[in-house]
Design a protein around this motif. Structure first.
Motif, PDB file in Angstrom:
ATOM      1  N   ARG A 106       0.842  -1.203   0.200  1.00 46.42           N
ATOM      2  CA  ARG A 106       0.006  -0.166  -0.007  1.00 46.42           C
ATOM      3  C   ARG A 106       0.757   1.226   0.009  1.00 46.42           C
ATOM      4  NH1 ARG A 106      -4.485  -2.185   4.468  1.00 46.42           N
ATOM      5  NH2 ARG A 106      -6.020  -3.012   3.031  1.00 46.42           N
ATOM      6  N   LEU A 136       2.081  14.197 -10.305  1.00 44.02           N
ATOM      7  CA  LEU A 136       2.573  15.603 -10.519  1.00 44.02           C
ATOM      8  C   LEU A 136       2.788  15.456 -11.963  1.00 44.02           C
ATOM      9  CD1 LEU A 136       5.660  15.665  -7.942  1.00 44.02           C
ATOM     10  CD2 LEU A 136       3.175  16.898  -7.895  1.00 44.02           C
ATOM     11  N   THR A 150       8.693  20.954   1.310  1.00 42.03           N
ATOM     12  CA  THR A 150       7.047  21.517   1.481  1.00 42.03           C
ATOM     13  C   THR A 150       6.608  21.048   2.965  1.00 42.03           C
ATOM     14  OG1 THR A 150       6.336  19.252   0.708  1.00 42.03           O
ATOM     15  CG2 THR A 150       6.771  21.306  -1.154  1.00 42.03           C
ATOM     16  N   ILE A 155       2.005  20.223   1.628  1.00 42.53           N
ATOM     17  CA  ILE A 155       1.835  19.575   0.476  1.00 42.53           C
ATOM     18  C   ILE A 155       2.890  20.278  -0.761  1.00 42.53           C
ATOM     19  CG2 ILE A 155      -0.169  21.296   0.083  1.00 42.53           C
ATOM     20  CD1 ILE A 155      -1.717  19.324  -1.479  1.00 42.53           C
ATOM     21  N   HIS A 156       2.873  19.208  -1.673  1.00 43.10           N
ATOM     22  CA  HIS A 156       3.680  19.477  -2.752  1.00 43.10           C
ATOM     23  C   HIS A 156       2.667  20.610  -3.521  1.00 43.10           C
ATOM     24  CE1 HIS A 156       5.940  19.422  -6.554  1.00 43.10           C
ATOM     25  NE2 HIS A 156       6.830  18.736  -6.040  1.00 43.10           N
ATOM     26  N   LYS A 157       3.150  21.746  -4.069  1.00 43.77           N
ATOM     27  CA  LYS A 157       2.455  22.839  -4.727  1.00 43.77           C
ATOM     28  C   LYS A 157       1.870  22.225  -5.912  1.00 43.77           C
ATOM     29  CE  LYS A 157       5.083  26.791  -3.219  1.00 43.77           C
ATOM     30  NZ  LYS A 157       5.746  25.896  -2.202  1.00 43.77           N
ATOM     31  N   GLY A 158       2.280  20.874  -6.593  1.00 43.86           N
ATOM     32  CA  GLY A 158       2.137  20.639  -8.038  1.00 43.86           C
ATOM     33  C   GLY A 158       0.881  19.652  -7.729  1.00 43.86           C
ATOM     34  N   ARG A 159       0.668  19.316  -6.704  1.00 41.51           N
ATOM     35  CA  ARG A 159      -0.395  18.307  -6.240  1.00 41.51           C
ATOM     36  C   ARG A 159      -1.919  18.799  -6.037  1.00 41.51           C
ATOM     37  NH1 ARG A 159       2.988  15.008  -3.183  1.00 41.51           N
ATOM     38  NH2 ARG A 159       4.171  14.412  -4.866  1.00 41.51           N
ATOM     39  N   SER A 164      -5.276  14.457  -4.564  1.00 42.43           N
ATOM     40  CA  SER A 164      -4.176  13.508  -4.996  1.00 42.43           C
ATOM     41  C   SER A 164      -3.366  13.379  -3.720  1.00 42.43           C
ATOM     42  CB  SER A 164      -3.254  13.894  -5.912  1.00 42.43           C
ATOM     43  OG  SER A 164      -3.968  14.173  -7.348  1.00 42.43           O
ATOM     44  N   THR A 201      -5.127  11.362  -1.383  1.00 38.56           N
ATOM     45  CA  THR A 201      -5.335   9.932  -1.918  1.00 38.56           C
ATOM     46  C   THR A 201      -3.988   9.458  -1.639  1.00 38.56           C
ATOM     47  OG1 THR A 201      -6.994  10.480  -3.725  1.00 38.56           O
ATOM     48  CG2 THR A 201      -5.852   8.544  -3.962  1.00 38.56           C
ATOM     49  N   SER A 202      -3.025  10.033  -1.802  1.00 37.75           N
ATOM     50  CA  SER A 202      -1.904   9.261  -1.685  1.00 37.75           C
ATOM     51  C   SER A 202      -1.658   9.070  -0.204  1.00 37.75           C
ATOM     52  CB  SER A 202      -0.599  10.132  -2.113  1.00 37.75           C
ATOM     53  OG  SER A 202      -0.483  11.327  -1.306  1.00 37.75           O
ATOM     54  N   LEU A 203      -2.035   9.871   0.945  1.00 35.85           N
ATOM     55  CA  LEU A 203      -1.966   9.380   2.285  1.00 35.85           C
ATOM     56  C   LEU A 203      -2.775   8.317   2.511  1.00 35.85           C
ATOM     57  CD1 LEU A 203      -1.895  13.067   3.900  1.00 35.85           C
ATOM     58  CD2 LEU A 203      -0.004  11.295   3.657  1.00 35.85           C
ATOM     59  N   GLN A 254      -3.923   5.627   0.788  1.00 36.19           N
ATOM     60  CA  GLN A 254      -3.447   4.534  -0.029  1.00 36.19           C
ATOM     61  C   GLN A 254      -2.372   3.964   1.029  1.00 36.19           C
ATOM     62  OE1 GLN A 254      -2.113   6.192  -3.650  1.00 36.19           O
ATOM     63  NE2 GLN A 254      -3.810   5.166  -4.822  1.00 36.19           N
ATOM     64  N   THR A 255      -1.628   4.480   1.835  1.00 34.34           N
ATOM     65  CA  THR A 255      -0.690   4.038   2.714  1.00 34.34           C
ATOM     66  C   THR A 255      -1.689   3.085   3.559  1.00 34.34           C
ATOM     67  OG1 THR A 255      -0.783   5.719   4.506  1.00 34.34           O
ATOM     68  CG2 THR A 255       0.859   6.001   2.649  1.00 34.34           C
ATOM     69  N   ILE A 268      -7.202   3.158   2.790  1.00 36.33           N
ATOM     70  CA  ILE A 268      -8.340   3.853   3.202  1.00 36.33           C
ATOM     71  C   ILE A 268      -9.011   4.279   1.708  1.00 36.33           C
ATOM     72  CG2 ILE A 268      -9.272   6.064   4.145  1.00 36.33           C
ATOM     73  CD1 ILE A 268      -6.827   5.996   6.152  1.00 36.33           C
ATOM     74  N   SER A 269     -10.332   4.034   1.558  1.00 36.38           N
ATOM     75  CA  SER A 269     -10.947   4.143   0.238  1.00 36.38           C
ATOM     76  C   SER A 269     -11.006   5.472  -0.132  1.00 36.38           C
ATOM     77  CB  SER A 269     -12.374   3.667   0.538  1.00 36.38           C
ATOM     78  OG  SER A 269     -13.123   4.483   1.292  1.00 36.38           O
ATOM     79  N   ARG A 270     -11.202   5.426  -1.404  1.00 30.76           N
ATOM     80  CA  ARG A 270     -11.192   6.885  -2.072  1.00 30.76           C
ATOM     81  C   ARG A 270     -12.512   7.636  -1.663  1.00 30.76           C
ATOM     82  NH1 ARG A 270      -8.413   7.951  -6.714  1.00 30.76           N
ATOM     83  NH2 ARG A 270      -6.749   6.351  -6.752  1.00 30.76           N
ATOM     84  N   ARG A 292      -4.743  22.488  -8.282  1.00 33.49           N
ATOM     85  CA  ARG A 292      -3.350  22.160  -7.507  1.00 33.49           C
ATOM     86  C   ARG A 292      -3.199  23.118  -6.638  1.00 33.49           C
ATOM     87  NH1 ARG A 292       1.275  22.314 -11.751  1.00 33.49           N
ATOM     88  NH2 ARG A 292       0.007  23.889 -12.946  1.00 33.49           N
TER      89      ARG A 292
END
Lengths: 264, 298
Positions: free
Chosen positions: A11, A23, A93, B84-88, B92, B95-97, B99-100, B103-105, B124
């Motif tokens: 995961r 990105l 960031t 948070i990354h400025k480009g994300r 997303s 979602t990335s957090l 997914q670890t 946890i569902s969408r 973004r």
């Protein structure tokens, strides 16, 4: 939810993959790298072909391979920087705090990032290596090499593998230094300044032996044929690959150790 | 439940957190107060295993944070806005957090809705305001439906609407039986948000108290008394040990005498009162009193 909510390594890899693929810059960098690397190999092959026609050079398989993979010399830098930014971008960031809160044991984060680095750059590098090879040899026509010629297939795989290893090296440097600018400067120093400094800085009898072990030269040994020049003989491709894996592993392990013990 | 036991952190020879011990109970909002540089953030980071303590330990639901199999369901944390990354995009990022932990969408959409971020979910994050960044951080903290919630200065940068939203959200989370620890350097905000207060200064515990007890501890301030026979009353009160000042002829400011006794004394003399108002020392004053020593000038 059908499955239990808990942290697992697969995961985590999925999560790191999402981070990179979400990105726009990832797609742009990889797309532009493919176009530039393959395109330049065609241009270089065309120049080489001109030299052959004028009789300035004599056709050889090592030179045909060199014309295909000269652009790899800068692709290693692009992938190295990509590797650096995969982790330093999180430090700049503050995202790293969220990441390490989700994964408090920390080390799996670095392992997942390394896997994702490979997962993204492997297909890209296969496209570049085979694309560059086939385009440049098509331009060269009868002067070109074929995949069946001795050592050629190995060189194509080496052209794919060397930049991937540089990406892992970059990830390691980024994890050690945590700051984008410092890590990229260090990467450039290692890739491009170190090889130039060795000859003037070291006694002549050991300078060449040391130079053979630098990441840049070991990388080049993987995607060239003939092993250098008469005066400077590189290590074999396999030995060079081993040394380069060692460099990447050294920085990744250093980064892993620091990641584990430092305050985030 | 968060148990902080003799937690200590040093940076060089400077002690940032000094043998701090306290417990944060479930079912109520606990405010974590202290002047800037008191060690609030460092303590929170040690609870989350981000900083390594020099001594002591912090337990979350009975064990160190890093030993939880599903950390995001154990604790939801907001440490700094806009991590948070400025480009994300917001989606997303969450979602990335998510997914670890698998946890569902659907849950990602749910917390986006909770935080009022649906309309900007696919933008973004580079263009986010500080307030939107805070909301996104709080959304991330809620992802795992955690039993413990730790928020570092969550109302920083929020507009009045947002401040009210955070306040209601925290009350709601506590009412569901969760443990809520929220830091602030503003007593006024904590006065309306928290039931319990942990106050630190220079890394040391200054008070671990309920809001009511804190006010009681500082003591009642003055009592305003208005009467047509103020001058007469003044003498009576003074005779009973009160200190009386007066701005207008008919109004007295009385200290050092309980409000009940003032009332009884007035009744005893059959002096009519138009007003009898205890002015409690404000929480703000109580807080200033407590932390005066500990404020660090840097």
């Amino acid at each position: 939810m059908t499955t239990t909510t808990k942290l697992t390594f697969p995961r985590l890899v999925r999560s790191e993959l999402t981070k990179q693929l979400s990105l726009r810059s990832t797609w742009i960098v990889m797309g532009v790298t493919i176009l530039l690397a393959v395109g330049l190999s065609g241009v270089i092959a065309n120049g080489y072909k001109g030299a052959l026609r004028r009789g300035d050079m004599v056709a050889s398989i090592p030179d045909a391979i060199a014309s295909a993979f000269l652009p790899i010399d800068f692709v290693i830098l692009i992938l190295g920087v990509f590797g650096v930014l995969q982790i330093t971008g999180e430090y700049s960031t503050g995202l790293i705090r969220a990441t390490l809160t989700a994964v408090p044991r920390r080390l799996p984060v670095l392992a997942a990032k390394a896997l994702v680095q490979i997962a993204i750059t492997l297909p890209v590098m296969l496209v570049i290596a085979f694309g560059s090879f086939f385009l440049s040899q098509a331009v060269l026509g009868s002067y070109g090499a074929s995949l069946g010629d001795a050592g050629v297939f190995r060189a194509v795989l080496g052209a794919a593998a060397a930049p991937i290893l540089m990406g892992l090296l970059g990830l390691g440097i980024g994890t050690v230094l945590r700051h984008s600018a410092g890590a990229i400067t260090t990467l450039v120093a290692i890739l491009f300044v170190l090889p130039v400094l060795i000859a003037p800085a070291l006694p002549e009898r050991i300078a060449d032996d040391v130079a053979k072990l630098t990441p840049t030269v070991t990388g080049q040994a993987m995607y060239t044929l003939g092993g250098g020049t008469e005066s400077f003989v590189m290590l074999s491709a396999a030995a060079s690959a081993g040394v380069l894996v060692g460099w990447a592993a050294l920085f990744l392990l250093g980064g892993a150790t620091l990641l584990k013990v430092r305050d985030a | 439940m968060i148990e902080v036991q003799a937690l200590t952190k040093r940076y060089g020879d400077k002690v940032a957190v000094d043998e701090l011990t306290f417990t944060v109970k479930p079912g109520q909002v606990t405010g974590f107060l202290g002047p800037n540089g008191a060690g609030k953030s460092t303590t929170m980071r040690m609870i989350l295993g981000l900083d390594r303590p020099a001594a002591g330990q912090a337990l979350v639901t009975g064990r160190p944070y890093r030993e939880h199999a599903a950390p995001l369901t154990a604790v939801g944390a907001l440490l700094e806005a806009k991590s948070i990354h400025k480009g994300r995009t917001a989606r997303s990022h969450l979602t990335s957090l998510a997914q670890t932990h698998g946890i569902s969408r659907a849950r990602v959409d749910e917390v986006l809705g909770l935080a009022g971020l649906e309309s900007v979910a696919d933008r973004r994050a580079g263009g986010f305001s500080l307030g939107m960044g805070q909301r996104l951080g709080i959304a991330a903290a809620l992802l795992g439906d955690p039993a413990v919630i730790i928020l570092d200065e969550p109302v920083n940068g929020l507009d009045p609407d947002g401040v009210l939203w955070v306040r209601n959200l925290l009350h709601g989370l506590a009412a569901e039986g969760r443990t809520v620890l929220v830091s602030s350097h503003l007593m006024s905000e904590m006065a309306v948000t928290a039931e319990n207060l942990i106050i630190i200064g220079r890394g040391k515990l200054l008070a671990d108290t309920s809001i009511d007890d804190l006010i009681a501890r500082v003591g009642v301030g003055t009592v305003t008394v208005r009467s047509p026979r103020a001058a007469e009353l003044r003498d009576v009160l003074t005779a009973h040990g009160a200190t009386v000042t007066s701005v207008e002829p008919s109004t007295l400011q009385v200290t050092d005498l309980p409000v009940e006794e003032i009332g009884e004394l007035a009744l005893g003399r059959e002096i009519v009162l138009y007003e009898l108002t205890p002015r409690r020392a404000s929480l703000e004053q109580a807080y200033m009193e407590l932390t005066r020593e500990a404020v660090e000038y840097r």
